[in-house]
Design a protein around this motif. Structure first.
Motif, PDB file in Angstrom:
ATOM      1  N   TRP A  31      38.053 113.957  64.081  1.00  6.91           N
ATOM      2  CA  TRP A  31      39.052 114.305  65.102  1.00  6.91           C
ATOM      3  C   TRP A  31      40.434 114.438  64.444  1.00  6.91           C
ATOM      4  N   ALA A  32      40.780 113.424  63.630  1.00  3.35           N
ATOM      5  CA  ALA A  32      42.095 113.436  62.959  1.00  3.35           C
ATOM      6  C   ALA A  32      42.213 114.666  62.061  1.00  3.35           C
ATOM      7  N   ALA A  33      41.143 114.967  61.345  1.00  2.00           N
ATOM      8  CA  ALA A  33      41.160 116.113  60.425  1.00  2.00           C
ATOM      9  C   ALA A  33      41.455 117.400  61.192  1.00  2.00           C
ATOM     10  N   ALA A  34      40.793 117.553  62.319  1.00  4.11           N
ATOM     11  CA  ALA A  34      40.904 118.808  63.074  1.00  4.11           C
ATOM     12  C   ALA A  34      42.206 118.912  63.869  1.00  4.11           C
ATOM     13  N   GLN A  35      43.038 117.859  63.823  1.00  2.00           N
ATOM     14  CA  GLN A  35      44.360 117.932  64.446  1.00  2.00           C
ATOM     15  C   GLN A  35      45.379 118.554  63.493  1.00  2.00           C
ATOM     16  N   ALA A  36      44.965 118.793  62.264  1.00  2.00           N
ATOM     17  CA  ALA A  36      45.895 119.320  61.250  1.00  2.00           C
ATOM     18  C   ALA A  36      46.325 120.748  61.596  1.00  2.00           C
ATOM     19  N   PRO A  37      47.464 121.166  61.042  1.00  2.00           N
ATOM     20  CA  PRO A  37      47.847 122.570  61.241  1.00  2.00           C
ATOM     21  C   PRO A  37      46.935 123.477  60.422  1.00  2.00           C
ATOM     22  N   SER A  38      46.763 124.716  60.877  1.00  2.00           N
ATOM     23  CA  SER A  38      46.009 125.685  60.065  1.00  2.00           C
ATOM     24  C   SER A  38      46.616 127.063  60.288  1.00  2.00           C
ATOM     25  N   ALA A  39      46.593 127.879  59.255  1.00  2.00           N
ATOM     26  CA  ALA A  39      47.203 129.213  59.340  1.00  2.00           C
ATOM     27  C   ALA A  39      46.560 129.998  60.481  1.00  2.00           C
ATOM     28  N   GLY A  40      47.390 130.475  61.389  1.00  4.42           N
ATOM     29  CA  GLY A  40      46.886 131.244  62.532  1.00  4.42           C
ATOM     30  C   GLY A  40      46.054 130.393  63.475  1.00  4.42           C
ATOM     31  N   ASN A  41      46.141 129.090  63.305  1.00  5.08           N
ATOM     32  CA  ASN A  41      45.328 128.145  64.092  1.00  5.08           C
ATOM     33  C   ASN A  41      43.843 128.512  64.027  1.00  5.08           C
ATOM     34  N   LEU A  42      43.405 128.961  62.851  1.00  4.43           N
ATOM     35  CA  LEU A  42      42.019 129.435  62.730  1.00  4.43           C
ATOM     36  C   LEU A  42      41.014 128.296  62.552  1.00  4.43           C
ATOM     37  N   GLN A  43      41.514 127.122  62.162  1.00  4.99           N
ATOM     38  CA  GLN A  43      40.649 125.928  62.064  1.00  4.99           C
ATOM     39  C   GLN A  43      39.351 126.236  61.319  1.00  4.99           C
ATOM     40  N   GLU A  44      39.503 126.842  60.145  1.00  5.05           N
ATOM     41  CA  GLU A  44      38.314 127.295  59.408  1.00  5.05           C
ATOM     42  C   GLU A  44      37.667 126.198  58.573  1.00  5.05           C
ATOM     43  N   TRP A  45      38.171 124.963  58.680  1.00 10.13           N
ATOM     44  CA  TRP A  45      37.536 123.857  57.958  1.00 10.13           C
ATOM     45  C   TRP A  45      36.162 123.575  58.540  1.00 10.13           C
ATOM     46  N   ARG A  46      35.267 123.150  57.675  1.00  8.78           N
ATOM     47  CA  ARG A  46      33.916 122.744  58.100  1.00  8.78           C
ATOM     48  C   ARG A  46      33.640 121.402  57.442  1.00  8.78           C
ATOM     49  N   PHE A  47      33.003 120.492  58.167  1.00  9.64           N
ATOM     50  CA  PHE A  47      32.757 119.150  57.631  1.00  9.64           C
ATOM     51  C   PHE A  47      31.260 118.860  57.624  1.00  9.64           C
ATOM     52  N   ILE A  48      30.749 118.468  56.483  1.00  8.23           N
ATOM     53  CA  ILE A  48      29.336 118.092  56.410  1.00  8.23           C
ATOM     54  C   ILE A  48      29.290 116.598  56.102  1.00  8.23           C
ATOM     55  N   VAL A  49      28.782 115.839  57.062  1.00  8.75           N
ATOM     56  CA  VAL A  49      28.702 114.386  56.896  1.00  8.75           C
ATOM     57  C   VAL A  49      27.380 114.065  56.207  1.00  8.75           C
ATOM     58  N   VAL A  50      27.463 113.366  55.081  1.00  5.97           N
ATOM     59  CA  VAL A  50      26.248 113.067  54.315  1.00  5.97           C
ATOM     60  C   VAL A  50      26.026 111.561  54.258  1.00  5.97           C
ATOM     61  N   ARG A  51      24.860 111.140  54.766  1.00  3.03           N
ATOM     62  CA  ARG A  51      24.491 109.724  54.703  1.00  3.03           C
ATOM     63  C   ARG A  51      23.219 109.533  53.876  1.00  3.03           C
ATOM     64  N   ASP A  52      22.428 110.589  53.788  1.00  2.00           N
ATOM     65  CA  ASP A  52      21.130 110.513  53.125  1.00  2.00           C
ATOM     66  C   ASP A  52      21.288 110.172  51.635  1.00  2.00           C
ATOM     67  N   LYS A  53      20.553 109.130  51.213  1.00  2.00           N
ATOM     68  CA  LYS A  53      20.671 108.634  49.833  1.00  2.00           C
ATOM     69  C   LYS A  53      20.353 109.708  48.803  1.00  2.00           C
ATOM     70  N   LYS A  54      19.286 110.484  49.107  1.00  2.00           N
ATOM     71  CA  LYS A  54      18.853 111.512  48.139  1.00  2.00           C
ATOM     72  C   LYS A  54      19.919 112.590  47.994  1.00  2.00           C
ATOM     73  N   THR A  55      20.499 112.979  49.130  1.00  2.00           N
ATOM     74  CA  THR A  55      21.545 114.019  49.073  1.00  2.00           C
ATOM     75  C   THR A  55      22.765 113.486  48.329  1.00  2.00           C
ATOM     76  N   LYS A  56      23.093 112.213  48.573  1.00  2.95           N
ATOM     77  CA  LYS A  56      24.244 111.616  47.869  1.00  2.95           C
ATOM     78  C   LYS A  56      23.997 111.601  46.363  1.00  2.95           C
ATOM     79  N   GLU A  57      22.754 111.283  45.997  1.00  3.19           N
ATOM     80  CA  GLU A  57      22.388 111.238  44.574  1.00  3.19           C
ATOM     81  C   GLU A  57      22.546 112.638  43.950  1.00  3.19           C
ATOM     82  N   LEU A  58      22.118 113.662  44.714  1.00  2.00           N
ATOM     83  CA  LEU A  58      22.244 115.037  44.211  1.00  2.00           C
ATOM     84  C   LEU A  58      23.715 115.403  44.020  1.00  2.00           C
TER      85      LEU A  58
END
Ligand SMILES: Cc1cc2nc3c(=O)[nH]c(=O)nc-3n(C[C@H](O)[C@H](O)[C@H](O)COP(=O)(O)O)c2cc1C
Length: 209
Positions: A31-58
């Motif tokens: 929520w805090a991240a997406a409150q940030a300013p962005s050029a043209g208010n395009l909000q083009e950020w994408r967030f991938i939350v990773v909890r899986d041990k194998k993915t973290k290892e990769l």
């Protein structure tokens, strides 16, 4: 904790407790991240939350094997949809705005994490292509940073900042002669002045009496 305290307290944390971080708190960070300013208010950020041990290892393997990348209970990979920026602003949108927007979102996230008692570290050293493959990012989505998140198990030493080095007045090279103070220092100064004022007033009253 107010914003000044969070700014002052935030440090890169590279050691974490075993304790997990609740999804609700991760939600607050996003929520805090997406409150940030962005050029043209395009909000083009994408967030991938990773909890899986194998993915973290990769991810650890393609991020110079930095231990905190696999040790943190949660990783938030911040990526930018370049297509959205490029369609509106061309090359500048793709090469500049997309990075700036993500950086603004990241800093919001780091400060919010600090206020929640969480530790974070901004990871920029990784192989982009490998991260794209691991997380199945489409071609037009560029990974910008990996943010490690967890409860801190270390307290970094105070950081020295030489304020005289980077502030200029009117043009590059002319020093901006200004004392950089924290809000706390400014408040303490005001309190000190108030104390002096009261002491003087009391002295005067005593003389009159
Ligand atoms: C763009 C960027 C990339 C960074 N990459 C890494 C990284 O790969 N690994 C790491 O441990 N810290 C990384 N950091 C964190 C910096 O080392 C850290 O912010 C800096 O030493 C100042 O310390 P502080 O964050 O505690 O104030 C990165 C920070 C930024 C802004």
């Amino acid at each position: 904790m107010d914003v000044f305290e969070a700014i002052a307290k935030r440090r890169s944390i590279r050691k974490y407790q075993e304790k997990d971080v609740d999804d609700k708190l991760i939600g607050v960070l996003l929520w805090a991240a997406a409150q940030a300013p962005s050029a043209g208010n395009l909000q083009e950020w994408r967030f991938i939350v990773v909890r899986d041990k194998k993915t973290k290892e990769l991810l650890y393997n393609v991020a110079l094997r930095q231990e905190h990348v696999r040790q943190a209970p949660v990783l938030i990979v911040v990526a930018a949809d370049l297509e959205i920026q490029s369609l509106r602003y061309g090359k500048r949108g793709e090469l500049v705005y997309a990075l700036e927007d993500c950086a603004a979102a990241i800093e919001n996230m780091l400060l919010a994490a600090t206020a929640l008692g969480l530790g974070t570290c901004w990871i920029g050293a990784f192989d982009e292509e490998d991260v794209k493959n691991i997380l199945r990012l489409p071609d037009f989505v560029r990974p910008i940073a990996i943010i490690t998140v967890g409860y801190p198990a270390e307290e970094p030493e105070k950081k020295e900042v030489d304020y005289s080095r980077f502030a200029f007045l009117e043009y590059y090279g002319k020093k901006f002669e200004f004392e950089f103070k924290t809000l706390h220092e400014l408040i303490m100064e005001k309190i000190e002045k108030l104390r002096e004022f009261i002491a003087k007033k009391q002295n005067k009253e005593m003389v009159v009496e």
